[in-house]
Design an enzyme around this catalytic site. Structure first.
Site, PDB file in Angstrom:
ATOM      1  N   GLY A  11      38.515  37.107  43.325  1.00 12.57           N
ATOM      2  CA  GLY A  11      39.698  37.935  43.561  1.00 12.57           C
ATOM      3  C   GLY A  11      39.844  38.318  45.027  1.00 12.57           C
ATOM      4  N   GLN A  12      40.866  39.120  45.302  1.00 15.99           N
ATOM      5  CA  GLN A  12      41.184  39.502  46.694  1.00 15.99           C
ATOM      6  C   GLN A  12      40.011  40.219  47.364  1.00 15.99           C
ATOM      7  OE1 GLN A  12      43.656  42.886  47.142  1.00 15.99           O
ATOM      8  NE2 GLN A  12      44.374  42.346  49.203  1.00 15.99           N
ATOM      9  N   LEU A  13      39.472  41.240  46.692  1.00 18.21           N
ATOM     10  CA  LEU A  13      38.346  41.980  47.263  1.00 18.21           C
ATOM     11  C   LEU A  13      37.057  41.179  47.133  1.00 18.21           C
ATOM     12  CD1 LEU A  13      37.020  44.625  48.319  1.00 18.21           C
ATOM     13  CD2 LEU A  13      36.976  45.432  45.952  1.00 18.21           C
ATOM     14  N   ASP A  34      32.775  34.594  38.248  1.00 20.42           N
ATOM     15  CA  ASP A  34      34.186  34.811  37.899  1.00 20.42           C
ATOM     16  C   ASP A  34      34.472  33.991  36.656  1.00 20.42           C
ATOM     17  OD1 ASP A  34      36.638  35.934  39.998  1.00 20.42           O
ATOM     18  OD2 ASP A  34      37.213  34.968  38.111  1.00 20.42           O
ATOM     19  N   ILE A  35      35.599  34.318  35.999  1.00 18.25           N
ATOM     20  CA  ILE A  35      36.040  33.494  34.868  1.00 18.25           C
ATOM     21  C   ILE A  35      36.818  32.288  35.414  1.00 18.25           C
ATOM     22  CG2 ILE A  35      38.244  34.652  34.418  1.00 18.25           C
ATOM     23  CD1 ILE A  35      37.280  34.704  31.405  1.00 18.25           C
ATOM     24  N   TYR A 141      46.629  51.025  33.781  1.00 19.95           N
ATOM     25  CA  TYR A 141      45.562  50.814  34.771  1.00 19.95           C
ATOM     26  C   TYR A 141      44.927  52.156  35.159  1.00 19.95           C
ATOM     27  CZ  TYR A 141      43.706  49.250  39.360  1.00 19.95           C
ATOM     28  OH  TYR A 141      42.928  48.963  40.455  1.00 19.95           O
TER      29      TYR A 141
HETATM   30  C1  AKB Z   1      47.261  48.062  42.469  1.00 18.76           C
HETATM   31  O1  AKB Z   1      48.307  48.068  43.129  1.00 18.76           O
HETATM   32  O2  AKB Z   1      47.220  47.962  41.237  1.00 18.76           O
HETATM   33  C2  AKB Z   1      45.944  48.200  43.198  1.00 18.76           C
HETATM   34  C3  AKB Z   1      45.471  49.611  43.277  1.00 18.76           C
HETATM   35  C4  AKB Z   1      46.203  50.612  44.068  1.00 18.76           C
HETATM   36  O3  AKB Z   1      44.475  49.936  42.703  1.00 18.76           O
HETATM   37  N1  AKB Z   1      46.066  47.658  44.523  1.00 18.76           N
END
Ligand code: AKB
Length: 317
Positions: A11-13, A34-35, A141
Site C-alpha cells: 500500500g501507499q504507506l 500483502d494479499i 472507517y
Molecule cells: C483516508 O482518507 O481514509 C485516510 C485517513 C485520513 O485515514 N487517508
C-alpha cells in the site's frame, strides 16, 4: 535481533515504510507481506503472500521468520469502507485482533498499528482537535479505528502487549499511490499537474483537512517505535499533526510552480466524510512525550513532490 513483519506492505504507506525499515534493520530482517502481488521495490527483499484474516497463516509466517515486531498496516480506507461496510469492519478490526492475540501468545516485542484522524466526528472541536475529546465518528472507517484503538489499549492493559499507534492525518507522497481514502485528492492533484492536465477535485473549496508529507509520517512512525517504553503514555493512539489546508490552497501552491495548472470542484460522496472530520489537530502529547516535530509545511512539501515526481514516473511509468 529485530525481525519485522509488515502487513499491507504494497500500500501507499507500506511501500515507503518497508523500504525505510529495511534500511534500518537490513533487507533480510524485514518481511513484507500483502494479499496483492509485490511491486518491484517490495520484491527486492523477502515477501509473503498473506491474508491477514487467516490467523494460522499469520502464525506460521511469524514462526517461520522468527518475527519480533509487526507493523500491521492492512486496512480499507474511508471512502472504500463506506461502500463495503461489513468487509471493512472485518478487515480493519478482526485482523487487528488476530495480531494482538498473536502478540500475546508469542510474546512479540512490539506492534505498530495505524489509527486515523477519522476517529473524530462532528462532535469533536474541528480546529486544533485535542487528544482527548468526544470522538463519535460517523464513518465506517472511523468506527473501526475507534474500536481498534480501544482493543490496543485493552491488550496493553491486560496482557502487557507493547502496541503503539498514531492517528495519521491524510498522507501525501509521490512514491506510491493511495487507494480508497478521502484525502487521496491531495496526492492525485500532483500527478495531473505534472501531466499538464486539469484536475477535477472530489472535495469542494474550503474543505480543510489535517495532512502530512510522507517523509514526516515515516519519521513519526520510526520515532514512536524506537521511543523508550516509559515515554509511551497513550496506548489508544496519539494525535499527530503537521499541515492543514483546503484544495484551493494546495492548487495555488502548485500554480506557483506550474502557472497553467487548472482545478475544478466536483464534490461527491466523499465530501460528507471530509465534513465530518476535523480541520486541524493538536498533537501536544506526541510532541511532549516522545519529542515529535514535523519538518514539512505545504510549500516545502509541494516543492519536493514536483521536483521528484517526474523522475519517479520515468522509473515506474
Ligand atoms: C483516508 O482518507 O481514509 C485516510 C485517513 C485520513 O485515514 N487517508
Amino acid at each position: 535481533m529485530t525481525k519485522v513483519l509488515v502487513t499491507g506492505a504494497c500500500g501507499q504507506l507500506g511501500t515507503e515504510l518497508t523500504s525505510r525499515l529495511r534500511s534500518i534493520y537490513g533487507v533480510d530482517n524485514v518481511i513484507a507481506s500483502d494479499i496483492s502481488d509485490p511491486n518491484q521495490e517490495i520484491a527486492e527483499g523477502p515477501f509473503e503472500h498473506i491474508n491477514v484474516l487467516d490467523k494460522d497463516a499469520m502464525a506460521d509466517t511469524i514462526r517461520k521468520h522468527g518475527i519480533t515486531e509487526v507493523y500491521h498496516l492492512a486496512a480499507l480506507l474511508s471512502a472504500k469502507a463506506e461502500q463495503n461496510i461489513l468487509p471493512a469492519w472485518k478487515l480493519n478490526v478482526d485482523s487487528l485482533l488476530n495480531i494482538l492475540e498473536l502478540a500475546k501468545e508469542k510474546n512479540l516485542d512490539k506492534i505498530f498499528w495505524p489509527s486515523s484522524i477519522a476517529v473524530f466526528g462532528p462532535d469533536a472541536p474541528s480546529k486544533n482537535t485535542p487528544q482527548n475529546t468526544a470522538l463519535n465518528p460517523t464513518t465506517v472507517y472511523g468506527i473501526s479505528k475507534m474500536a481498534g484503538e480501544q482493543w490496543c489499549a485493552y491488550y496493553h492493559r491486560n496482557f502487557g502487549v507493547d502496541v503503539r499507534s498514531l492517528r495519521y492525518p491524510g498522507l501525501i507522497g509521490y512514491k506510491s499511490l493511495p487507494g480508497g481514502g478521502t484525502t487521496d485528492y491531495a496526492v492525485d492533484i500532483h500527478y495531473k499537474a505534472i501531466a499538464g492536465e486539469p484536475f477535477s477535485c472530489f472535495l469542494d473549496k474550503g474543505s480543510y483537512l489535517p495532512m502530512m508529507y510522507m517523509d514526516d509520517a515515516i519519521k513519526a512512525t520510526i520515532q514512536l517505535m524506537q521511543a523508550e517504553e516509559s515515554k509511551i503514555e497513550i496506548r489508544t493512539s496519539y494525535n499527530l499533526s503537521a499541515i492543514s489546508f483546503a484544495p484551493e490552497e494546495i492548487a495555488a501552491e502548485i500554480q506557483n510552480h506550474l502557472p497553467d495548472f487548472e482545478i475544478a470542484y466536483e464534490p461527491d460522496y466523499r465530501q460528507k466524510i471530509a465534513d465530518s472530520w476535523p480541520d486541524s489537530i493538536d498533537d501536544t502529547p506526541a510532541r511532549e512525550q516522545w519529542g515529535w516535530n514535523h519538518d514539512y509545511d505545504l510549500k516545502s512539501m509541494v516543492t519536493d513532490i514536483l521536483a521528484n515526481l517526474p523522475r519517479q514516473l520515468a522509473k515506474n511509468p
